[in-house]
Design a protein around this motif. Structure first.
Motif, PDB file in Angstrom:
ATOM      1  N   LYS A  65      37.320  53.313  31.593  1.00  0.00           N
ATOM      2  CA  LYS A  65      38.064  52.720  30.464  1.00  0.00           C
ATOM      3  C   LYS A  65      37.170  51.790  29.646  1.00  0.00           C
ATOM      4  O   LYS A  65      37.231  51.773  28.419  1.00  0.00           O
ATOM      5  CB  LYS A  65      39.281  51.947  30.962  1.00  0.00           C
ATOM      6  CG  LYS A  65      40.418  52.818  31.381  1.00  0.00           C
ATOM      7  CD  LYS A  65      41.168  53.375  30.196  1.00  0.00           C
ATOM      8  CE  LYS A  65      42.431  54.044  30.648  1.00  0.00           C
ATOM      9  NZ  LYS A  65      42.511  55.451  30.385  1.00  0.00           N
ATOM     10  N   SER A  85      44.818  49.772  21.683  1.00  0.00           N
ATOM     11  CA  SER A  85      45.991  49.892  22.533  1.00  0.00           C
ATOM     12  C   SER A  85      46.862  51.062  22.101  1.00  0.00           C
ATOM     13  O   SER A  85      47.312  51.860  22.934  1.00  0.00           O
ATOM     14  CB  SER A  85      46.795  48.590  22.478  1.00  0.00           C
ATOM     15  OG  SER A  85      48.024  48.726  23.127  1.00  0.00           O
ATOM     16  N   ILE A  90      47.916  52.309  25.923  1.00  0.00           N
ATOM     17  CA  ILE A  90      47.818  51.341  27.014  1.00  0.00           C
ATOM     18  C   ILE A  90      48.379  50.022  26.490  1.00  0.00           C
ATOM     19  O   ILE A  90      48.161  49.662  25.330  1.00  0.00           O
ATOM     20  CB  ILE A  90      46.345  51.145  27.449  1.00  0.00           C
ATOM     21  CG1 ILE A  90      45.775  52.440  28.014  1.00  0.00           C
ATOM     22  CG2 ILE A  90      46.217  50.026  28.468  1.00  0.00           C
ATOM     23  CD1 ILE A  90      44.297  52.359  28.337  1.00  0.00           C
ATOM     24  N   GLU A  91      49.074  49.297  27.334  1.00  0.00           N
ATOM     25  CA  GLU A  91      49.625  47.998  26.949  1.00  0.00           C
ATOM     26  C   GLU A  91      48.533  47.082  26.393  1.00  0.00           C
ATOM     27  O   GLU A  91      47.403  47.085  26.895  1.00  0.00           O
ATOM     28  CB  GLU A  91      50.289  47.325  28.153  1.00  0.00           C
ATOM     29  CG  GLU A  91      51.519  48.019  28.664  1.00  0.00           C
ATOM     30  CD  GLU A  91      52.686  47.907  27.698  1.00  0.00           C
ATOM     31  OE1 GLU A  91      52.815  46.872  27.001  1.00  0.00           O
ATOM     32  OE2 GLU A  91      53.469  48.869  27.641  1.00  0.00           O
ATOM     33  N   THR A  94      46.742  44.919  28.902  1.00  0.00           N
ATOM     34  CA  THR A  94      45.748  45.633  29.707  1.00  0.00           C
ATOM     35  C   THR A  94      44.451  45.796  28.921  1.00  0.00           C
ATOM     36  O   THR A  94      43.354  45.587  29.463  1.00  0.00           O
ATOM     37  CB  THR A  94      46.294  47.005  30.146  1.00  0.00           C
ATOM     38  OG1 THR A  94      47.529  46.799  30.844  1.00  0.00           O
ATOM     39  CG2 THR A  94      45.312  47.740  31.036  1.00  0.00           C
ATOM     40  N   GLN A  97      42.601  42.606  29.004  1.00  0.00           N
ATOM     41  CA  GLN A  97      41.880  42.401  30.268  1.00  0.00           C
ATOM     42  C   GLN A  97      40.553  43.152  30.267  1.00  0.00           C
ATOM     43  O   GLN A  97      39.522  42.614  30.668  1.00  0.00           O
ATOM     44  CB  GLN A  97      42.726  42.853  31.453  1.00  0.00           C
ATOM     45  CG  GLN A  97      43.894  41.954  31.742  1.00  0.00           C
ATOM     46  CD  GLN A  97      44.783  42.518  32.842  1.00  0.00           C
ATOM     47  OE1 GLN A  97      44.738  43.695  33.166  1.00  0.00           O
ATOM     48  NE2 GLN A  97      45.609  41.650  33.413  1.00  0.00           N
ATOM     49  N   PHE A  98      40.585  44.418  29.809  1.00  0.00           N
ATOM     50  CA  PHE A  98      39.350  45.209  29.742  1.00  0.00           C
ATOM     51  C   PHE A  98      38.335  44.557  28.808  1.00  0.00           C
ATOM     52  O   PHE A  98      37.159  44.435  29.137  1.00  0.00           O
ATOM     53  CB  PHE A  98      39.625  46.636  29.263  1.00  0.00           C
ATOM     54  CG  PHE A  98      40.269  47.525  30.279  1.00  0.00           C
ATOM     55  CD1 PHE A  98      39.718  47.711  31.536  1.00  0.00           C
ATOM     56  CD2 PHE A  98      41.428  48.227  29.963  1.00  0.00           C
ATOM     57  CE1 PHE A  98      40.302  48.548  32.472  1.00  0.00           C
ATOM     58  CE2 PHE A  98      42.020  49.073  30.885  1.00  0.00           C
ATOM     59  CZ  PHE A  98      41.468  49.234  32.142  1.00  0.00           C
TER      60      PHE A  98
END
Length: 172
Positions: A65, A85, A90-91, A94, A97-98
């Protein structure tokens, strides 16, 4: 006997070639209609591909990812986390965070958007660009190996069908 949900899967089953490593036994399970469940086969394929790719990327300090984020950020200089996103489905938390991990590791920087003061964009750093180049080479080798059971036409068709499901543009 349960009928498959998709009636035209028989030609697919009869043409399928086992994608197992030499010497590895192919399980003979009755699918009882599961052969027509696209999501099941996408999930298994994803697990196989990513499961083998992640250990190859680990020495670079990247996940699949994170490589995707670097790749898209390099190709789209004004890419925002919100756009990322939406594209990856993807939320936002999340994605955050990445990207936070990529920032912490010096591979990406977050810069103000040039036209929208409320937004920020993602830009790979020199380190991120170098790691991305290494990751691309690893992914190219992995893709060649992982899709070796497919002809070039089958591989292209697979990509086109997956991208059609996602609603993306045609592959380059």
């Amino acid at each position: 006997m349960t009928e498959p949900l998709v009636a035209d899967t028989e030609p697919l089953r009869s043409q399928a070639r086992p994608a197992r490593a030499a010497g590895q036994k192919q399980l003979a399970l009755r699918l009882a209609g599961l052969e027509g469940i696209v999501g099941l086969h996408l999930g298994i394929g994803h697990s196989l591909l990513v499961g083998k790719l992640e250990p190859l990327l680990k020495p670079l300090g990247l996940t699949a990812k994170q490589v995707t984020i670097l790749w898209l950020a390099e190709a789209n200089p004004d890419l925002t986390q919100i756009e990322l996103s939406r594209f990856l489905e993807i939320e936002r938390a999340t994605i955050h965070q990445f990207t936070r991990s990529l920032v912490k590791n010096g591979m990406i920087e977050i810069v103000p958007h040039h036209t929208d003061r409320r937004a920020t964009t993602l830009r790979p750093t020199a380190l991120g660009t170098a790691k991305l180049a290494e990751a691309r080479a690893i992914i190219a080798r992995h893709e060649t190996e992982a899709t070796s059971a497919l002809s070039p036409i089958e591989r292209r068709l697979l990509l086109e069908l997956l991208m059609k499901l996602h609603g993306s543009a045609q592959p380059d």
